[in-house]
Write a protein that holds these residues in place. Structure first.
Motif, PDB file in Angstrom:
ATOM      1  N   ASP A   1       5.900  -1.169   7.315  1.00 49.44           N
ATOM      2  CA  ASP A   1       5.727  -0.608   5.977  1.00 49.44           C
ATOM      3  C   ASP A   1       4.239  -0.581   5.641  1.00 49.44           C
ATOM      4  O   ASP A   1       3.675  -1.572   5.193  1.00 49.44           O
ATOM      5  N   ALA A   2       3.593   0.565   5.875  1.00 56.53           N
ATOM      6  CA  ALA A   2       2.163   0.696   5.630  1.00 56.53           C
ATOM      7  C   ALA A   2       1.912   1.616   4.440  1.00 56.53           C
ATOM      8  O   ALA A   2       2.631   2.595   4.230  1.00 56.53           O
ATOM      9  N   ALA A   3       0.888   1.285   3.658  1.00 56.13           N
ATOM     10  CA  ALA A   3       0.488   2.119   2.528  1.00 56.13           C
ATOM     11  C   ALA A   3      -1.028   2.193   2.495  1.00 56.13           C
ATOM     12  O   ALA A   3      -1.714   1.212   2.786  1.00 56.13           O
ATOM     13  N   HIS A   4      -1.549   3.370   2.139  1.00 56.78           N
ATOM     14  CA  HIS A   4      -2.991   3.585   2.111  1.00 56.78           C
ATOM     15  C   HIS A   4      -3.450   3.893   0.689  1.00 56.78           C
ATOM     16  O   HIS A   4      -2.884   4.755   0.025  1.00 56.78           O
ATOM     17  N   THR A   5      -4.460   3.169   0.246  1.00 55.93           N
ATOM     18  CA  THR A   5      -5.103   3.435  -1.039  1.00 55.93           C
ATOM     19  C   THR A   5      -6.479   4.012  -0.741  1.00 55.93           C
ATOM     20  O   THR A   5      -7.297   3.372  -0.069  1.00 55.93           O
ATOM     21  N   VAL A   6      -6.733   5.225  -1.211  1.00 55.48           N
ATOM     22  CA  VAL A   6      -7.973   5.906  -0.858  1.00 55.48           C
ATOM     23  C   VAL A   6      -8.816   6.156  -2.095  1.00 55.48           C
ATOM     24  O   VAL A   6      -8.308   6.297  -3.215  1.00 55.48           O
TER      25      VAL A   6
END
Length: 200
Positions: free
Chosen positions: A67-72
């Motif tokens: 479960d990966a999430a990216h905050t950019v």
């Protein structure tokens, strides 16, 4: 930078890289695949290959429960004719387990995208992260992580927890990735990117 750049080009490239990251996190694999040119290259910690192959392997990773999430942050875009560079600050949070302890791996990086306008459409032709730092924390208050400092020694400082954790999960992590702990390869990457942008 190109004096002939237009707001629409800047917006198109900005939206291209943001859509690529959003579709990755949402599991919209067809949309993510459409962001990459057929001859694109991706070079990240756990994968090297084409954009199409990257999406396929990302889908498999997600299917395995990673479960990966990216905050950019806001992209910085430079244009020259039909080519563009976009640098995107990014934090990747991977929720997984270390032994029986739920953990979060937080990895900070800058994503360097190369994009080209082909047939009036902007597409990603290369993606190279520059790793900055990372951390591994327990998601259970008070739980202790059994990580031996000796086990971390082989890994580079800019992505050592990432390499340690993914290595334990069966992924081979190379030690030649771009990272702030080795400034000269990063400088060479930027020189190469600027030369490419100008068509040199």
């Amino acid at each position: 930078m190109d004096s002939n750049r237009t707001p629409s080009d800047l917006t198109s490239v900005t939206q291209l890289v943001l859509h690529e990251r959003r579709s990755r996190d949402r599991g919209w694999w067809d949309e993510q695949r459409e962001c990459f040119a057929p001859d694109s290259t991706v070079r990240v910690s756990w994968f090297r290959g084409t954009g199409d192959e990257f999406v396929t392997q990302s889908e498999k990773l997600a299917a395995n429960g990673e479960d990966a999430a990216h905050t950019v942050g806001p992209p910085v875009v430079d244009l020259h004719g039909d080519r563009a560079l976009a640098e995107v600050p990014c934090r990747m949070d991977l929720h997984t387990n270390l032994d029986d302890t739920p953990v979060t791996l937080s990895c900070h990086a800058r994503l360097l995208y190369r994009a080209e306008r082909r047939a009036d459409r902007w597409l990603i032709v290369a993606l190279d992260p520059v790793y900055e730092r990372d951390s591994l924390t327990s998601r259970t208050p008070g739980a202790q992580l059994n990580v031996d400092e000796k086990d971390l020694a082989p890994f580079r400082r800019s992505y050592r927890m990432l390499a340690y954790l993914l290595g334990r999960r069966g992924y081979s992590i190379e030690d030649d990735l771009y990272g702030d702990d080795q400034p000269e390869p990063v400088a060479a990457l930027h020189r190469s990117a600027w030369a490419w942008l100008r068509g040199n």
